[in-house]
Design an enzyme around this catalytic site. Structure first.
Site, mmCIF file in Angstrom:
data_model
loop_
_atom_site.group_PDB
_atom_site.id
_atom_site.type_symbol
_atom_site.label_atom_id
_atom_site.label_comp_id
_atom_site.label_asym_id
_atom_site.label_seq_id
_atom_site.Cartn_x
_atom_site.Cartn_y
_atom_site.Cartn_z
ATOM 1 N N CYS A 119 0.815 -1.229 0.000
ATOM 2 C CA CYS A 119 0.000 0.000 0.000
ATOM 3 C C CYS A 119 0.844 1.272 0.000
ATOM 4 O O CYS A 119 0.320 2.364 -0.210
ATOM 5 C CB CYS A 119 -0.922 0.016 1.215
ATOM 6 S SG CYS A 119 -2.054 -1.369 1.243
ATOM 7 N N HIS A 259 -2.751 6.954 4.459
ATOM 8 C CA HIS A 259 -3.265 5.755 3.801
ATOM 9 C C HIS A 259 -4.590 5.377 4.469
ATOM 10 O O HIS A 259 -4.729 5.456 5.686
ATOM 11 C CB HIS A 259 -2.237 4.633 3.949
ATOM 12 C CG HIS A 259 -2.727 3.311 3.482
ATOM 13 N ND1 HIS A 259 -3.282 3.136 2.236
ATOM 14 C CD2 HIS A 259 -2.768 2.097 4.091
ATOM 15 C CE1 HIS A 259 -3.642 1.872 2.111
ATOM 16 N NE2 HIS A 259 -3.350 1.227 3.215
ATOM 17 N N ASN A 289 -10.276 0.202 1.638
ATOM 18 C CA ASN A 289 -8.825 0.290 1.484
ATOM 19 C C ASN A 289 -8.481 -0.064 0.037
ATOM 20 O O ASN A 289 -8.568 -1.222 -0.353
ATOM 21 C CB ASN A 289 -8.157 -0.679 2.468
ATOM 22 C CG ASN A 289 -6.640 -0.678 2.368
ATOM 23 O OD1 ASN A 289 -6.064 -0.066 1.462
ATOM 24 N ND2 ASN A 289 -6.002 -1.368 3.282
HETATM 25 O O1 UT7 Z 1 -3.395 -1.513 3.975
HETATM 26 C C1 UT7 Z 1 -2.354 -2.258 4.505
HETATM 27 C C2 UT7 Z 1 -2.371 -2.314 5.946
HETATM 28 N N1 UT7 Z 1 -3.567 -2.910 6.449
HETATM 29 C C3 UT7 Z 1 -4.012 -2.508 7.611
HETATM 30 O O2 UT7 Z 1 -3.457 -1.579 8.144
HETATM 31 C C4 UT7 Z 1 -5.147 -3.232 8.266
HETATM 32 C C5 UT7 Z 1 -4.870 -3.340 9.730
HETATM 33 N N2 UT7 Z 1 -5.840 -4.064 10.518
HETATM 34 C C6 UT7 Z 1 -7.094 -3.622 10.757
HETATM 35 O O3 UT7 Z 1 -7.508 -2.628 10.208
HETATM 36 C C7 UT7 Z 1 -7.919 -4.339 11.795
HETATM 37 O O4 UT7 Z 1 -7.108 -5.254 12.476
HETATM 38 C C8 UT7 Z 1 -9.145 -5.088 11.183
HETATM 39 C C9 UT7 Z 1 -10.207 -4.094 10.742
HETATM 40 C C10 UT7 Z 1 -8.702 -5.957 10.052
HETATM 41 C C11 UT7 Z 1 -9.767 -5.988 12.251
HETATM 42 O O5 UT7 Z 1 -10.095 -5.242 13.424
HETATM 43 P P1 UT7 Z 1 -9.636 -5.771 14.864
HETATM 44 O O6 UT7 Z 1 -10.205 -4.841 15.852
HETATM 45 O O7 UT7 Z 1 -8.141 -5.909 14.844
HETATM 46 O O8 UT7 Z 1 -10.374 -7.137 14.978
HETATM 47 P P2 UT7 Z 1 -9.746 -8.586 15.202
HETATM 48 O O9 UT7 Z 1 -9.069 -9.070 13.983
HETATM 49 O O10 UT7 Z 1 -8.969 -8.600 16.491
HETATM 50 O O11 UT7 Z 1 -11.053 -9.430 15.403
HETATM 51 C C12 UT7 Z 1 -11.949 -9.189 16.505
HETATM 52 C C13 UT7 Z 1 -13.149 -10.112 16.386
HETATM 53 C C14 UT7 Z 1 -12.772 -11.549 16.173
HETATM 54 O O12 UT7 Z 1 -13.702 -12.351 16.875
HETATM 55 P P3 UT7 Z 1 -13.322 -12.951 18.315
HETATM 56 O O13 UT7 Z 1 -12.099 -13.802 18.087
HETATM 57 O O14 UT7 Z 1 -13.051 -11.770 19.197
HETATM 58 O O15 UT7 Z 1 -14.534 -13.723 18.689
HETATM 59 C C15 UT7 Z 1 -13.000 -11.756 14.695
HETATM 60 O O16 UT7 Z 1 -13.302 -13.095 14.369
HETATM 61 O O17 UT7 Z 1 -13.946 -9.733 15.265
HETATM 62 C C16 UT7 Z 1 -14.184 -10.871 14.430
HETATM 63 N N3 UT7 Z 1 -14.313 -10.434 13.062
HETATM 64 C C17 UT7 Z 1 -15.469 -10.031 12.524
HETATM 65 N N4 UT7 Z 1 -16.715 -9.940 13.045
HETATM 66 C C18 UT7 Z 1 -17.683 -9.469 12.229
HETATM 67 C C19 UT7 Z 1 -13.332 -10.325 12.132
HETATM 68 N N5 UT7 Z 1 -13.854 -9.858 10.984
HETATM 69 C C20 UT7 Z 1 -15.172 -9.674 11.208
HETATM 70 C C21 UT7 Z 1 -16.236 -9.190 10.398
HETATM 71 N N6 UT7 Z 1 -17.475 -9.117 10.970
HETATM 72 N N7 UT7 Z 1 -16.057 -8.790 9.135
#
Ligand code: UT7
Length: 332
Positions: A119, A259, A289
């Site tokens: 990115c 970004h 994104n």
């Molecule tokens: O562009 C290049 C760089 N990319 C980035 O910078 C992206 C960086 N990461 C992020 O933006 C965030 O980490 C995400 C938006 C991808 C995810 O947010 P998060 O707050 O880090 O969530 P997480 O991955 O820790 O997941 C939390 C919970 C999990 O459930 P449990 O284990 O707590 O029960 C996931 O399974 O949210 C769940 N989950 C979802 N729930 C509903 C993950 N994706 C989804 C979804 N809908 N789409």
């Protein structure tokens, strides 16, 4: 080689972008995977994204963005002497997407190549274009950031498929005749963390096979929460370093253009820089994104809205797969 004056700068003289017409909303995604609009908006800020048609490859989006940038600057294809495409979703492993773009634009007089920096690719391209122009290698460069991430997204993986979109943004760069243009840059990479965000199969590390396809290994894989922590840290570092190198203070920033990966990353970086929300440009809600296309689209939208005034200090800041990260301080 072209002659240049001492101490000169490189500036963006024209911008353009293209996003496919098809809109995929969070409500649409609720029908595809186990997710909710509330989760997507509160965790990432994305409300909708654009999706390329079955026929559209990354170069098709890049060509349209490039045509618009050329037209907006009243340039003909003959006026440019180099095409650089930043992408993480190339048309083909080889030749480069830039060569497909060159053919599409009928720009057979130019050199063309891709850069792969996740990115951060558009900012890496900006930094590279600056040095090519200042060294006299190029006079006027067409820099494009384009992605069709929807075709390397696993639409069964709710953790990634809600985040990304397809689009391309383009800029024409040339030597500045005044004090506007790139003031400083900072760029870095850390390949030891490559496995946190990558497309495992399809290259020579893991050639495509029936097994890789069955295992969904040709799609983006991301450890989102790990990437998140690094993105916040590194975007802050880049911003601070680029400002320092330009001899600027945080109060000098008129526009912070980060970004667009996640509003929470953007907010945390802006907070670290102590840049108030009204100086931060955010459009993730409309495109998701779009990787390398984020920053040129933000620049274009601000420009056409008449929000960029001559002399405005802009800080561009990105982080992506690699990991790579970079910031550019710019005077409009
Ligand atoms: O562009 C290049 C760089 N990319 C980035 O910078 C992206 C960086 N990461 C992020 O933006 C965030 O980490 C995400 C938006 C991808 C995810 O947010 P998060 O707050 O880090 O969530 P997480 O991955 O820790 O997941 C939390 C919970 C999990 O459930 P449990 O284990 O707590 O029960 C996931 O399974 O949210 C769940 N989950 C979802 N729930 C509903 C993950 N994706 C989804 C979804 N809908 N789409």
């Amino acid at each position: 080689m072209h002659k240049r004056e001492q101490g000169s700068r490189v500036k963006i003289v024209s911008t353009g972008f293209y996003a496919p017409e098809k809109v995929l909303t969070n409500a649409d995604l609720e029908k595809m995977v186990d997710t909710t609009d509330e989760w997507i908006v509160s965790r990432s800020g994305v409300k909708e994204r654009r999706i390329a048609s079955a026929e559209q490859a990354t170069s098709d989006l890049c060509i349209e963005a490039a045509r618009r940038a050329l037209r907006n600057g009243h340039f003909k294809v003959e006026d440019i002497d180099l095409i650089i495409v930043a992408t993480a979703s190339p048309d083909t492993i080889f030749p480069s997407t830039a060569c497909w773009v060159q053919e599409g634009l009928k720009a057979d007089h130019v050199a063309a190549f891709d850069i792969g920096a996740g990115c951060t690719g558009f900012l890496y391209g900006l930094i590279l274009a600056e040095s090519l122009i200042l060294s006299g290698v190029s006079k006027r460069i067409l820099l494009i950031g384009g992605e069709v991430l929807s075709k390397i997204t696993n639409w069964k993986d709710r953790a990634t498929c809600v985040l990304f979109g397809d689009a391309a943004g383009a800029a024409v760069l040339e030597e500045s005749r005044d004090d506007s243009g790139i003031l400083s840059h900072y760029w870095k990479a850390d390949g030891s963390l490559a496995g946190l965000l990558f497309q495992p199969a399809g290259g020579t590390r893991m050639p495509a096979s029936v097994q890789t396809v069955a295992g969904d290994l040709h799609y983006i894989q991301m450890k989102g929460n790990e990437v998140f922590k690094h993105a916040v840290k590194r975007m802050g570092e880049s911003a601070v370093e680029a400002l320092k190198r330009a001899g600027l203070r945080k109060e000098d920033i008129r526009w912070f253009i980060p970004h667009q990966a996640n509003t929470r990353i953007i907010d945390a970086t802006a907070e670290r820089l102590q840049v108030p929300p009204e100086k931060v440009y955010v459009n993730i809600q409309r495109y998701g994104n779009v990787s390398v296309a984020c920053i040129p689209i933000c620049l274009h939208e601000l420009h056409v809205a008449g929000k960029l005034k001559k002399g405005d200090i802009i800080l561009l800041d990105a982080f992506g797969a690699g990991f790579t990260w970079a910031a550019v301080a710019y005077r409009w």
